[in-house]
Design an enzyme around this catalytic site. Structure first.
Site, PDB file in Angstrom:
ATOM      1  N   LYS A 263     -16.177  33.576  11.094  1.00  0.00           N
ATOM      2  CA  LYS A 263     -15.051  32.332  11.506  1.00  0.00           C
ATOM      3  C   LYS A 263     -15.559  31.277  11.020  1.00  0.00           C
ATOM      4  CE  LYS A 263     -14.047  29.663  15.836  1.00  0.00           C
ATOM      5  NZ  LYS A 263     -14.348  29.676  17.192  1.00  0.00           N
ATOM      6  N   ASP A 268     -12.912  22.242  15.787  1.00  0.00           N
ATOM      7  CA  ASP A 268     -12.012  22.797  16.779  1.00  0.00           C
ATOM      8  C   ASP A 268     -12.015  21.909  17.935  1.00  0.00           C
ATOM      9  OD1 ASP A 268     -10.572  24.518  18.610  1.00  0.00           O
ATOM     10  OD2 ASP A 268     -12.350  25.755  18.974  1.00  0.00           O
ATOM     11  N   LYS A 275      -9.971  20.399  24.042  1.00  0.00           N
ATOM     12  CA  LYS A 275     -11.091  20.273  24.878  1.00  0.00           C
ATOM     13  C   LYS A 275     -11.259  18.792  25.531  1.00  0.00           C
ATOM     14  CE  LYS A 275     -13.091  23.673  21.439  1.00  0.00           C
ATOM     15  NZ  LYS A 275     -13.381  24.564  22.556  1.00  0.00           N
ATOM     16  N   ASP A 286     -18.313  24.793  14.568  1.00  0.00           N
ATOM     17  CA  ASP A 286     -17.485  26.172  14.860  1.00  0.00           C
ATOM     18  C   ASP A 286     -17.234  26.954  13.518  1.00  0.00           C
ATOM     19  OD1 ASP A 286     -16.549  27.604  16.966  1.00  0.00           O
ATOM     20  OD2 ASP A 286     -14.547  26.649  16.697  1.00  0.00           O
ATOM     21  N   GLU A 347      -8.566  30.204  19.523  1.00  0.00           N
ATOM     22  CA  GLU A 347      -8.250  30.029  17.973  1.00  0.00           C
ATOM     23  C   GLU A 347      -9.026  31.024  17.128  1.00  0.00           C
ATOM     24  OE1 GLU A 347     -10.513  28.121  19.054  1.00  0.00           O
ATOM     25  OE2 GLU A 347     -11.824  27.995  17.176  1.00  0.00           O
ATOM     26  N   ARG A 349     -10.479  33.911  17.322  1.00  0.00           N
ATOM     27  CA  ARG A 349     -10.077  35.216  17.206  1.00  0.00           C
ATOM     28  C   ARG A 349      -8.667  35.603  16.455  1.00  0.00           C
ATOM     29  NH1 ARG A 349      -9.965  35.484  23.607  1.00  0.00           N
ATOM     30  NH2 ARG A 349     -11.522  34.018  22.980  1.00  0.00           N
TER      31      ARG A 349
END
Ligand code: MN
Ligand code: ZN
Length: 497
Positions: A263, A268, A275, A286, A347, A349
């Site tokens: 990933k 993010d 967030k 991330d 996001e 996944r």
């Protein structure tokens, strides 16, 4: 603090000034190299006064006595010699390096009476020193009072043992591992304004120098492939996404590859499901999964591993914007399965599902392992001491657990099951991208499982271990490089011919 290593035979070596590090076993009266650097035999008395007994990772730092060829002596305890593991040598090197911040020249005597010093032990000790000394300080423009800061000449380290030839050979491999770990750490530490998807892809492209084949797919190519899940995440950012495919072909021509998928969310924000502000800066990390995969590919190529390996990283930025995807949107993944986006912050996944499907479809790998800073829930379950392991294949899981215990990049196996799978069924699409708060890391894994068919697969949730984990002897960096040593060990132990 860079280091330059030399290896010397114990019988012939005399340091010319600098720090002499002498290893000593618990309960032993004699340190390695004592006859050379302590001609008058003052060390036993110094040890007694300083209450140094050779306990593991303990030290005693003294000015070298008159007549010594060294300026300073550091006694270092290795503990019980009978139970020393490879990892203990790495830790020992790290603990020693931590004591040598101001040194310019260091001579380490490893052959303590009672210790079996192999070539690998010497190399691991050296690697441990480097891993401790790693620092990410390219954005510090001033040299601070702390002498561990940049613009320093490399420290000259001479490691003295009876195993020079084996040590030099093992050190080549250790260097390859170190480079891969540091590459992963650098990528994680780098801020997102500097490292976007395009820049990250360019970094991966540099692996071509080592003989890795690197392809970079652009937005348009991904659109053609139908990667609607990955592209949905990217659409709120002004920076276009990339999918990077790295291939190392070190194995037999017909051998199926082992595949690693990372990933790579370079930043993010959470997207429209934004967030909270506090701690959001950490989301530059991330992409820790993609960093580990890139670091691993570096290691495999640099040490010419006898294996066919594929590394695939999905690089996107998750931003809120007028064109960002919304909660409730339904996207179609490359597999054809549709996904209702309940929360745009789930996001990772969405990126991985298209990368996994593409990997499986194109390479028919013998096994797939993905790494992702996927869920906060894994930290609730395991803190930062273990990464979560999810797998549809017991043999692969066992191999990973073994590699985790060897490298001390530890994994804890978590469950998968029908009950959890049900939790991501959607009212409007084939599935939804969250299953609610309870079991959040399990439902995330369950989501990925819908994209791997019957291929042996494992998912490592490294949200707690890739960055911000507690520092130790071999890691003082925010970005830890977690996963590089683990997966190199996995390949070495289970997939190399
Ligand atoms: Mn997120
Ligand atoms: Zn994320």
């Amino acid at each position: 603090m860079p280091m330059k290593f030399e290896f010397a035979f114990s019988k012939s070596h005399r340091p010319a000034g600098g720090v002499a590090v002498l290893l000593q076993v618990a309960g032993s009266k004699e340190a390695a190299g004592a006859t050379v650097v302590d001609p008058e035999g003052v060390l036993p008395k110094a040890a007694k006064i300083g209450k140094f007994t050779g306990k593991a990772l303990s030290t005693l730092d003294i000015v070298a006595p008159h007549g010594s060829p060294a300026d300073r002596i550091l006694l270092f305890g290795v503990g019980d010699a009978a139970v020393l593991t490879d990892h203990d040598w790495l830790k020992a090197g790290g603990a020693v390096a931590a004591k040598l911040r101001s040194a310019e020249k260091v001579t380490v005597f490893l052959d303590a009476p009672g210790v079996d010093v192999t070539g690998k032990a010497v190399a691991d000790f050296a690697l441990g020193m480097e891993m401790n000394a790693y620092s990410f300080d390219s954005y510090k423009t001033k040299k601070s009072d702390d002498d561990s800061k940049p613009h320093q000449k490399p420290i000259k380290v001479t490691i003295v043992s009876g195993m020079v030839i084996a040590a030099k050979k093992a050190f080549v491999t250790a260097q390859a591992i170190g480079e891969g770990v540091f590459l992963a750490r650098d990528l994680v530490n780098e801020p997102a304004n500097v490292l976007g998807p395009v820049e990250f892809a360019a970094k991966a492209k540099e692996l071509e120098k080592l003989g890795v084949d690197v392809e970079i797919l652009t937005e348009r190519e991904m659109k053609k492939l139908g990667m609607g899940a990955l592209l949905g995440v990217a659409q709120g950012s002004s920076r276009p996404p990339r999918l990077v495919i790295m291939q190392w072909k070190g194995g037999k021509a017909k051998e199926k590859p082992i595949a690693f998928i990372g990933k790579g969310v370079v930043f993010d924000t959470g997207g429209i499901s934004i967030k909270p502000a506090s701690g959001m800066e950490e989301m530059k990390g991330d992409m820790g999964g993609a960093a580990a995969v890139t670091g691993l590919m570096h290691v495999l190529a640099a040490r010419q591993a006898n294996v066919n390996a594929v590394g695939i990283i999905g690089l996107v930025e998750n931003m809120p914007d007028g064109s960002a995807q919304r909660p409730g949107d339904i996207v179609t993944s490359m597999s054809g399965q549709t996904i209702e986006v309940i929360n745009t912050d789930a996001e990772g996944r969405l990126v991985l599902c298209d990368a996994l499907w593409y990997c499986n479809d194109r390479f028919k790998p013998q096994a797939m392992i993905d790494l992702a800073t996927l869920t906060g829930a894994i930290m609730v379950a395991l803190s930062s001491h273990y990464a979560g392991l999810f797998s549809n294949d017991d043999r692969l899981a066992e191999r990973l657990l073994a590699a985790g215990s060897t490298t001390q990049e530890r994994l804890w196996r978590m469950p998968l099951g029908k009950e959890y799978d049900k939790m991501i069924d959607s009212k409007f699409a084939d599935m939804k991208n969250t299953g609610g708060r309870h079991g959040g890391s399990v439902t995330a894994a369950q989501f990925l499982k819908r994209f791997v068919r019957d291929t042996p697969w494992a998912h490592l949730d490294i949200a707690g271990t890739a960055m911000g984990s507690p520092t130790d002897e071999i890691n003082q960096s925010w970005g830890s490089g977690f996963g590089v040593r683990l997966l190199d060990e996995l390949v070495r132990a289970s997939y190399e011919s």
